[in-house]
Design a protein around this motif. Structure first.
Motif, PDB file in Angstrom:
ATOM      1  N   VAL A   1       0.992   5.676  -0.539  1.00 49.09           N
ATOM      2  CA  VAL A   1       0.215   6.904  -0.445  1.00 49.09           C
ATOM      3  C   VAL A   1      -0.055   7.410  -1.856  1.00 49.09           C
ATOM      4  O   VAL A   1       0.831   7.415  -2.710  1.00 49.09           O
TER       5      VAL A   1
ATOM      6  N   VAL B   1       0.867  -1.173   0.000  1.00 46.41           N
ATOM      7  CA  VAL B   1       0.000   0.000   0.000  1.00 46.41           C
ATOM      8  C   VAL B   1       0.899   1.216   0.000  1.00 46.41           C
ATOM      9  O   VAL B   1       1.847   1.304   0.776  1.00 46.41           O
TER      10      VAL B   1
ATOM     11  N   ARG C   1      -4.960   5.846  -0.136  1.00 46.47           N
ATOM     12  CA  ARG C   1      -4.040   4.720  -0.105  1.00 46.47           C
ATOM     13  C   ARG C   1      -4.292   3.869  -1.342  1.00 46.47           C
ATOM     14  O   ARG C   1      -5.427   3.518  -1.657  1.00 46.47           O
TER      15      ARG C   1
END
Length: 161
Positions: A100, A98, A107
């Motif tokens: 940013v 995951v 996410r």
């Protein structure tokens, strides 16, 4: 699996007038079917080290590409609040990561190279289970059931789902 006992006439008569037979409840049958499907596919995917839910999320990412948690939830027909908990084991195994997004609050979930390799090993296992279930259910019955389930989902959405 043992067939459930039908309700006694006395139990049915004790219900308020006009209440239909609760053993015919849509929720009851869909839930039981869902649990049976999860159990069958979980068992089949043990050699791949995945659960049916994990396979579904990984296949969704494979087919749709990297997606936000919210989009992944929509594509996998999940509540967005459950996605982080559902992908945690996949993150721990380094099968997904995951990052940013451009908007720092967003996410983005991605399949890793290890995730793609695991999915490639799991796909034939899933395909074998899928074919066994469909052939036992009836190859001609499956498309009809898919259409019926789509209609049922549409009706349920109109009733608050």
């Amino acid at each position: 699996m043992a067939r459930p006992r039908p309700p006694s006439q006395q139990a049915l008569n004790a219900l308020p007038a006009g209440v239909p037979d609760p053993t015919l409840c849509v929720f009851r049958h869909v839930t039981r079917t869902s649990r049976a499907a999860v159990s069958a596919y979980d068992a089949a995917l043990v050699p791949a080290g995945l659960t049916a839910g994990q396979f579904n999320l990984m296949m969704t990412l494979h087919l749709a590409g990297s997606n936000s948690v919210g989009e992944l939830a929509k594509l996998a027909a999940m509540d967005a609040s459950t996605v982080p908990r559902a992908i945690r084991p996949l993150i721990d195994k380094a099968l997904v990561d995951v990052r940013v997004g451009e908007d720092r609050r967003r996410r983005i979930v991605n399949l890793t190279a290890a995730g793609r390799r695991t999915l490639l090993r799991a796909a034939p296992i899933w395909a074998e289970a899928q074919q066994a279930v469909i052939s036992q259910f009836g190859n001609n019955n499956w498309p009809t059931l898919i259409a019926a389930l789509a209609r049922l989902r549409a009706v349920l959405r109109r009733h608050g789902g």
